[in-house]
Design an enzyme around this catalytic site. Structure first.
Site, mmCIF file in Angstrom:
data_model
loop_
_atom_site.group_PDB
_atom_site.id
_atom_site.type_symbol
_atom_site.label_atom_id
_atom_site.label_comp_id
_atom_site.label_asym_id
_atom_site.label_seq_id
_atom_site.Cartn_x
_atom_site.Cartn_y
_atom_site.Cartn_z
ATOM 1 N N LYS A 83 0.848 -1.201 0.000
ATOM 2 C CA LYS A 83 0.000 0.000 0.000
ATOM 3 C C LYS A 83 0.874 1.238 0.000
ATOM 4 C CE LYS A 83 -3.667 -2.340 2.433
ATOM 5 N NZ LYS A 83 -3.934 -2.923 3.719
ATOM 6 N N GLN B 66 -5.532 -2.697 9.835
ATOM 7 C CA GLN B 66 -5.055 -3.899 9.150
ATOM 8 C C GLN B 66 -5.508 -5.134 9.934
ATOM 9 O OE1 GLN B 66 -3.171 -3.680 6.153
ATOM 10 N NE2 GLN B 66 -3.614 -5.856 6.128
ATOM 11 N N ASP C 87 -12.190 1.224 4.308
ATOM 12 C CA ASP C 87 -12.396 -0.196 3.991
ATOM 13 C C ASP C 87 -13.879 -0.537 3.862
ATOM 14 O OD1 ASP C 87 -10.231 -1.851 3.494
ATOM 15 O OD2 ASP C 87 -9.657 -1.975 5.602
#
Ligand code: NAP
Length: 284
Positions: free
Chosen positions: A52, A96, A119
């Site tokens: 990322k 994460q 997300d």
């Protein structure tokens, strides 16, 4: 005709579009910033974070990383998220997964300001997805899969889509997306009896189980589209959930692992971030 979908080509097109959007934002003095929370022993997480970061750097996006040791408490993370929620320079907050087992994942994900839920894992965003609301933020892997289907101009309406896996982060969101696009959807999981009976009926088969070699010869329909989401590490090598060599003769299109859905997941994350940046700055 090439059966293996050229996801690299798609990702290059998407990257170019993102570059244009970011250029437009920089003219308005807006620099997108992503905050990433890492509280995990998981080695793969570190690789994902690095990927990322690499993409963010190449696009001129800021990425801040917050690493926590295994002595961290849920409250410590909630404090950090609270600060990030209040920081106007941060447009997206990503936690994460997986987290250390002792942490309250639900409480942590729900504490993210909905305007920064990059997300799309918050319950409100799941509801928006179910209701097909225009404000929805689509979870990145599901969004990436839809981009792949769009890239190959897949006809989704009226087709039978079978999804193997019902996780909150991929299986369910991709099922809702396909349903929202008028597919007839069947969802399979670990308790499904005679899996092959369903997979063989699929015009579009999405496999997201995390089981190496789950889909073998004679388990796919002739002329179908197969999207392999699984990432399985065996003897240091990465494999998907589908045995590509055994099914390739039967399919019309298939994604490979690595170099398939995973590539699009990161791109979709950045697309979500840019969407949040534009919303927070009232830019169309
Ligand atoms: P997960 O939360 O463990 O969910 C796995 C799902 O597969 C569950 O619904 C499970 O059923 C089902 N399942 C397991 N074994 C099965 C079997 N033998 N037959 C049918 N269904 C079975 O995993 P996840 O987070 O969704 O991830 C799944 C895989 O995708 C992993 O390999 C992960 O690394 C990969 N992944 C890839 C990307 C990417 O960008 N490429 C992104 C996310 C995840 P139950 O619900 O009954 O347990």
């Amino acid at each position: 005709m090439e059966k293996i979908i050229d996801v690299k080509k798609l990702s290059e097109i998407k990257k170019e579009n993102l570059k244009q959007e970011i250029k437009m934002l920089s003219k308005k003095n807006v620099i997108p910033k992503l905050a990433v929370i890492i509280a995990s022993f998981d080695e793969s997480s570190k690789i994902y974070v690095r990927n990322k970061k690499r993409l963010c750097d190449s696009l001129g996006i800021l990425q801040e990383e917050y690493y926590f040791s295994n002595t961290v408490t849920t409250d410590d993370i909630l404090d950090t998220i609270d600060k990030l929620n209040k920081d106007d320079s941060v447009h997206g907050i990503l936690v994460q997964l997986p987290l250390y087992k002792h942490l309250d994942k639900h409480k942590i994900l729900e504490s993210i300001d909905v305007r920064k839920d990059v997300d799309g894992f918050k319950e409100i965003n799941t509801g928006r997805l179910l209701l097909k609301s225009k404000d929805m933020i689509i979870p990145c892997t599901a969004k990436g899969i839809m981009s792949i289907l769009e890239f190959i101009k897949a006809d989704i309406s009226g087709k039978h889509a079978v999804i193997v896996g019902r996780s909150q982060i991929v299986g369910k969101p991709v099922s809702y997306m396909l349903l929202n696009n008028d597919a007839t959807v069947t969802i399979c999981h670990s308790k499904t009896k005679n899996l092959g009976h369903y997979t063989k009926e699929a015009d579009i088969l999405v496999v997201v189980a995390g089981v190496c070699n789950l889909i073998k010869k004679d388990m796919v329909k002739k002329g179908s589209i197969v999207i392999d989401v699984g990432i399985n590490k065996v003897d240091g090598k990465i494999y998907g959930d589908v045995n590509l060599h055994e099914v390739i003769d039967d399919v019309e299109y298939i994604t490979k692992v690595p170099g398939g859905v995973g590539v699009m997941t990161v791109i979709s994350l950045i697309e979500n971030l840019i969407e949040l940046v534009k919303r927070s700055n009232n830019i169309e």
